[in-house]
Design a protein around this motif. Structure first.
Motif, PDB file in Angstrom:
ATOM      1  N   ARG A 120       0.854  -1.179   0.000  1.00  0.00           N
ATOM      2  CA  ARG A 120       0.000   0.000   0.000  1.00  0.00           C
ATOM      3  C   ARG A 120       0.892   1.231   0.000  1.00  0.00           C
ATOM      4  O   ARG A 120       1.478   1.587   1.018  1.00  0.00           O
ATOM      5  N   THR A 121       1.004   1.882  -1.154  1.00  0.00           N
ATOM      6  CA  THR A 121       1.823   3.091  -1.249  1.00  0.00           C
ATOM      7  C   THR A 121       0.985   4.349  -1.076  1.00  0.00           C
ATOM      8  O   THR A 121       1.513   5.411  -0.741  1.00  0.00           O
ATOM      9  N   GLY A 122      -0.319   4.245  -1.354  1.00  0.00           N
ATOM     10  CA  GLY A 122      -1.184   5.411  -1.285  1.00  0.00           C
ATOM     11  C   GLY A 122      -1.091   6.299  -2.503  1.00  0.00           C
ATOM     12  O   GLY A 122      -1.684   7.379  -2.531  1.00  0.00           O
ATOM     13  N   THR A 123      -0.371   5.871  -3.523  1.00  0.00           N
ATOM     14  CA  THR A 123      -0.224   6.668  -4.740  1.00  0.00           C
ATOM     15  C   THR A 123      -0.679   5.857  -5.945  1.00  0.00           C
ATOM     16  O   THR A 123      -0.533   4.640  -5.986  1.00  0.00           O
ATOM     17  N   TYR A 124      -1.218   6.570  -6.927  1.00  0.00           N
ATOM     18  CA  TYR A 124      -1.684   5.938  -8.160  1.00  0.00           C
ATOM     19  C   TYR A 124      -2.006   7.028  -9.163  1.00  0.00           C
ATOM     20  O   TYR A 124      -2.124   8.204  -8.808  1.00  0.00           O
ATOM     21  N   ARG A 125      -2.158   6.636 -10.409  1.00  0.00           N
ATOM     22  CA  ARG A 125      -2.622   7.546 -11.457  1.00  0.00           C
ATOM     23  C   ARG A 125      -3.978   7.071 -11.961  1.00  0.00           C
ATOM     24  O   ARG A 125      -4.322   5.898 -11.803  1.00  0.00           O
ATOM     25  N   THR A 126      -4.740   7.969 -12.562  1.00  0.00           N
ATOM     26  CA  THR A 126      -6.039   7.603 -13.104  1.00  0.00           C
ATOM     27  C   THR A 126      -6.127   7.991 -14.574  1.00  0.00           C
ATOM     28  O   THR A 126      -5.417   8.868 -15.056  1.00  0.00           O
ATOM     29  N   ALA A 127      -7.009   7.284 -15.279  1.00  0.00           N
ATOM     30  CA  ALA A 127      -7.345   7.609 -16.665  1.00  0.00           C
ATOM     31  C   ALA A 127      -8.787   7.182 -16.884  1.00  0.00           C
ATOM     32  O   ALA A 127      -9.393   6.535 -16.020  1.00  0.00           O
ATOM     33  N   ALA A 128      -9.330   7.519 -18.039  1.00  0.00           N
ATOM     34  CA  ALA A 128     -10.726   7.170 -18.328  1.00  0.00           C
ATOM     35  C   ALA A 128     -10.802   5.772 -18.942  1.00  0.00           C
ATOM     36  O   ALA A 128     -11.146   4.806 -18.263  1.00  0.00           O
ATOM     37  N   ASP A 129     -10.484   5.655 -20.202  1.00  0.00           N
ATOM     38  CA  ASP A 129     -10.608   4.376 -20.910  1.00  0.00           C
ATOM     39  C   ASP A 129      -9.281   3.870 -21.453  1.00  0.00           C
ATOM     40  O   ASP A 129      -9.251   2.876 -22.187  1.00  0.00           O
ATOM     41  N   ASP A 130      -8.184   4.543 -21.109  1.00  0.00           N
ATOM     42  CA  ASP A 130      -6.868   4.160 -21.614  1.00  0.00           C
ATOM     43  C   ASP A 130      -6.066   3.433 -20.547  1.00  0.00           C
ATOM     44  O   ASP A 130      -5.981   3.885 -19.398  1.00  0.00           O
ATOM     45  N   LEU A 131      -5.473   2.303 -20.932  1.00  0.00           N
ATOM     46  CA  LEU A 131      -4.640   1.526 -20.026  1.00  0.00           C
ATOM     47  C   LEU A 131      -3.475   2.370 -19.534  1.00  0.00           C
ATOM     48  O   LEU A 131      -2.769   2.994 -20.320  1.00  0.00           O
ATOM     49  N   ILE A 132      -3.278   2.397 -18.236  1.00  0.00           N
ATOM     50  CA  ILE A 132      -2.163   3.136 -17.648  1.00  0.00           C
ATOM     51  C   ILE A 132      -0.922   2.251 -17.661  1.00  0.00           C
ATOM     52  O   ILE A 132      -0.948   1.122 -17.159  1.00  0.00           O
ATOM     53  N   THR A 133       0.149   2.757 -18.244  1.00  0.00           N
ATOM     54  CA  THR A 133       1.391   1.990 -18.323  1.00  0.00           C
ATOM     55  C   THR A 133       2.544   2.811 -17.745  1.00  0.00           C
ATOM     56  O   THR A 133       2.532   4.045 -17.791  1.00  0.00           O
ATOM     57  N   ALA A 134       3.523   2.100 -17.209  1.00  0.00           N
ATOM     58  CA  ALA A 134       4.737   2.736 -16.699  1.00  0.00           C
ATOM     59  C   ALA A 134       5.726   2.927 -17.842  1.00  0.00           C
ATOM     60  O   ALA A 134       5.496   2.500 -18.974  1.00  0.00           O
ATOM     61  N   ALA A 135       6.863   3.557 -17.543  1.00  0.00           N
ATOM     62  CA  ALA A 135       7.862   3.838 -18.570  1.00  0.00           C
ATOM     63  C   ALA A 135       8.390   2.558 -19.212  1.00  0.00           C
ATOM     64  O   ALA A 135       8.771   2.560 -20.393  1.00  0.00           O
ATOM     65  N   ASP A 136       8.412   1.480 -18.453  1.00  0.00           N
ATOM     66  CA  ASP A 136       8.906   0.218 -18.998  1.00  0.00           C
ATOM     67  C   ASP A 136       7.836  -0.573 -19.744  1.00  0.00           C
ATOM     68  O   ASP A 136       8.067  -1.703 -20.182  1.00  0.00           O
ATOM     69  N   GLY A 137       6.650   0.011 -19.871  1.00  0.00           N
ATOM     70  CA  GLY A 137       5.571  -0.639 -20.606  1.00  0.00           C
ATOM     71  C   GLY A 137       4.672  -1.518 -19.760  1.00  0.00           C
ATOM     72  O   GLY A 137       3.647  -2.007 -20.250  1.00  0.00           O
ATOM     73  N   SER A 138       5.032  -1.727 -18.504  1.00  0.00           N
ATOM     74  CA  SER A 138       4.206  -2.558 -17.628  1.00  0.00           C
ATOM     75  C   SER A 138       2.957  -1.801 -17.197  1.00  0.00           C
ATOM     76  O   SER A 138       2.921  -0.567 -17.200  1.00  0.00           O
ATOM     77  N   SER A 139       1.940  -2.561 -16.840  1.00  0.00           N
ATOM     78  CA  SER A 139       0.680  -1.972 -16.379  1.00  0.00           C
ATOM     79  C   SER A 139       0.256  -2.735 -15.139  1.00  0.00           C
ATOM     80  O   SER A 139      -0.143  -3.898 -15.223  1.00  0.00           O
TER      81      SER A 139
END
Length: 216
Positions: free
Chosen positions: A168-187
């Motif tokens: 539990r980091t308490g941090t996250y990003r949000t989007a509507a209908d687009d998959l959220i990915t990190a810089a390395d391409g992971s989701s």
């Protein structure tokens, strides 16, 4: 603090939602078919029997609540097909009977229908096993249904492509209908931080009548 009725409180995601809600001081009613399976004890927790596939049962447990949260699953692929959209329909039907007194509905969704950077959807990837496609499309069918509903205040929250128990980091990003990915391409998102995002939506509604997704 809110009064929350939680379906699916014993599952991987539901149990994290339960812990996060109690951590924040909310009053939670865990609605389960087998109350003995709820091992958490807390002064703010009530455990009661209920059937998410029965609109009358939904209406009964929803009375007097501020929010109904559905974290139900179906185990395998056929189980999800038999559970996810039927549960969405029963939840909406049950809440409709409460009219203007109906609580909000927040449901755990799936990642399959999210758009990838190339414009395809997650469930379009080659080589996905049949059971996983069944799970993805069960959640997609439920979302299609929710999007026809305008008289119940619903929110559907899709996780990232990977959601597992973790930190539990308490941090996250949000989007509507687009998959959220990190810089390395992971989701990915931990089940704990998914629960954080869901309780943030309980406390500060920003997506009524919408689907949104959370990830790192």
């Amino acid at each position: 603090m809110s009064k929350i009725a939680l379906f699916g409180a014993t599952g991987t995601i539901g149990s994290r939602i339960l812990d996060e809600a109690l951590r924040r001081g909310h009053q939670v009613t865990a609605v389960v078919r087998d109350p003995a399976k709820v091992t958490t004890t807390h002064p703010a927790l009530t455990v009661t029997y209920g059937d998410v596939l029965d609109p009358e049962s939904v209406a009964e447990v929803a009375k007097g609540q501020d929010v109904v949260v559905s974290a139900v699953g179906g185990g395998d692929g056929p189980g999800h097909i038999a559970t996810i959209r039927p549960a969405a329909e029963a939840l909406v039907e049950g809440l409709r009977t409460l009219g203007g007194d109906a609580p909000r509905l927040i449901s755990v969704g799936g990642a399959g229908s999210l758009r990838k950077p190339d414009g395809s959807q997650v469930w379009d990837a080659e080589g996905l096993p049949v059971f996983l496609l069944q799970i993805m499309h069960a959640h997609g069918d439920a979302l299609d249904y929710y999007r026809t509903v305008s008289d119940v205040r619903w929110t559907n929250i899709s996780p990232s492509a990977s959601i597992e128990p973790g930190e539990r980091t308490g941090t996250y990003r949000t989007a509507a209908d687009d998959l959220i990915t990190a810089a390395d391409g992971s989701s990915r998102i931990s089940a704990e931080d998914y629960a954080v995002a869901l309780l943030d939506e309980v406390e500060q509604p920003r997506h009524i009548g919408e689907r949104f997704t959370v990830g790192y």
